[in-house]
Design an enzyme around this catalytic site. Structure first.
Site, mmCIF file in Angstrom:
data_model
loop_
_atom_site.group_PDB
_atom_site.id
_atom_site.type_symbol
_atom_site.label_atom_id
_atom_site.label_comp_id
_atom_site.label_asym_id
_atom_site.label_seq_id
_atom_site.Cartn_x
_atom_site.Cartn_y
_atom_site.Cartn_z
ATOM 1 N N PRO A 168 37.356 49.268 30.289
ATOM 2 C CA PRO A 168 38.500 48.623 29.630
ATOM 3 C C PRO A 168 39.844 49.049 30.207
ATOM 4 O O PRO A 168 40.796 48.264 30.225
ATOM 5 C CB PRO A 168 38.344 49.066 28.166
ATOM 6 N N GLY A 179 41.392 12.507 39.745
ATOM 7 C CA GLY A 179 42.172 12.024 38.622
ATOM 8 C C GLY A 179 41.647 12.555 37.300
ATOM 9 O O GLY A 179 41.181 13.696 37.218
ATOM 10 N N GLU A 217 29.109 43.408 49.141
ATOM 11 C CA GLU A 217 29.449 42.669 47.920
ATOM 12 C C GLU A 217 30.574 41.686 48.179
ATOM 13 O O GLU A 217 30.529 40.525 47.735
ATOM 14 C CB GLU A 217 29.842 43.640 46.808
#
Length: 325
Positions: free
Chosen positions: A74, A285, A188
């Protein structure tokens, strides 16, 4: 790419490259197959001891064992040295405490390679890797996180609360985690670049097909100069990217040190993919904004490519350092 002695087919990274490209061309963005096969399993192969390889590699090749890797926290993303998760030796075990987040395959994995600090005072040599099995007491999966793209792929929080991991599950030496991460991050980042390149090629192909069929003011969109110029520019960027990427893949397969080149590929291919899907979606579009159309899914799925495996800003830092700046 795993050898037959480990339950694999005996191929090489070029076989893996073909699989990565075909998955991208099919707009597959569910189970993180390439993460399992070409990012996580190489850690077990390169750094695992004979017993660990015997325990896990065959299951990984068969699909009986699904893997994940837990680096991001975190409060610490691309800055690996800033991680706070700890692992304290206690006899024949390490006790892990801390949390990880944004872990792909986090909900479905049977094994997760976890990076933790065994020496918090040492930002680099104090990081160690551990293989945590899904049924280990103290290992708690958090919620499945909701994302703006990659809807079918599970991305999870993970928590480790006095999680006792056997010393036999330590991957590599104590304190060897940072070097292991640096070594495998080259591949990676190359894997991310390969998928991004193939995705851009497929989006362009589908867009060319669409503008040839879709009409406006009595003629196909492909006959408008704006359409032609936009797709010409897009095709040029893709073609340049393909030639560079193929050269890097060939050198990577020879075992060369390519931290700068793979970082450049990750930077270029993911930035290029973002430009391609944006340009192509515009040519579709209103239909391009509908999730039932593959170009819309490609648009939202492409955004993460510039973030994971190290943000593109971090790629620029790495490239600069490799240039001696």
């Amino acid at each position: 790419w795993l050898g037959e002695e480990h339950g694999g087919a005996g191929g090489d990274f070029l076989h893996a490259t073909i699989v990565i490209e075909e998955l991208a061309r099919a707009y597959e963005s569910g189970f993180a197959a390439t993460l399992h096969s070409d990012v996580v399993v190489p850690y077990l192969y390169h750094f695992g001891d004979d017993n660990q390889k015997k325990r896990w590699l065959s299951g990984c090749a068969k699909g009986d064992i699904i893997t994940a890797i837990a680096m991001t926290e975190p409060g610490a993303g691309s800055d690996l040295a800033g991680m706070q998760m700890t692992a304290v030796r206690d006899g024949d075990f390490y006790v892990l405490n801390g949390s990880k987040t944004f872990i792909s395959n986090g909900q479905i994995c049977d094994l997760v390679i976890v990076a933790a600090k065994t020496d918090p005072a040492n930002p680099h040599k104090g990081i160690t890797l551990f293989v945590v099995e899904a049924d280990t007491p103290g290992f708690v999966r958090g919620k499945n996180l909701k994302k703006i793209g990659l809807y079918a792929q599970d991305t999870s929080e993970m928590h480790f609360e006095d999680c006792r991991v056997p010393v036999a599950n330590r991957l590599g030496p104590d304190g060897g985690g940072f070097l292991a991460l640096m070594r495998n991050l080259q591949q990676e980042r190359l894997v991310v670049a390969i998928g991004s390149q193939a995705a851009a090629e497929q989006v362009l192909k589908d867009t060319i097909d669409y503008v040839k069929e879709r009409k406006a003011f009595g003629k196909p969109l492909s006959k408008f100069q704006n359409t032609q110029f936009k797709l010409a520019e897009t095709a040029t960027k893709i073609e340049v990217g393909r030639h560079y990427l193929d050269a890097v893949i060939a050198r990577h397969m020879k075992g060369e040190y390519l931290v700068k080149e793979c970082s450049m590929a990750k930077l270029y291919q993911t930035d290029m993919l973002g430009e391609v899907v944006d340009t192509c979606l515009q040519l579709f579009g209103g239909y391009g904004y509908m999730l039932e159309d593959p170009v819309a899914r490609a648009y939202v799925d492409a955004r993460i490519q510039r973030i994971f495996a190290g943000t593109n800003e971090i790629m620029k830092v790495i490239i600069s350092k490799e240039m001696g700046l």
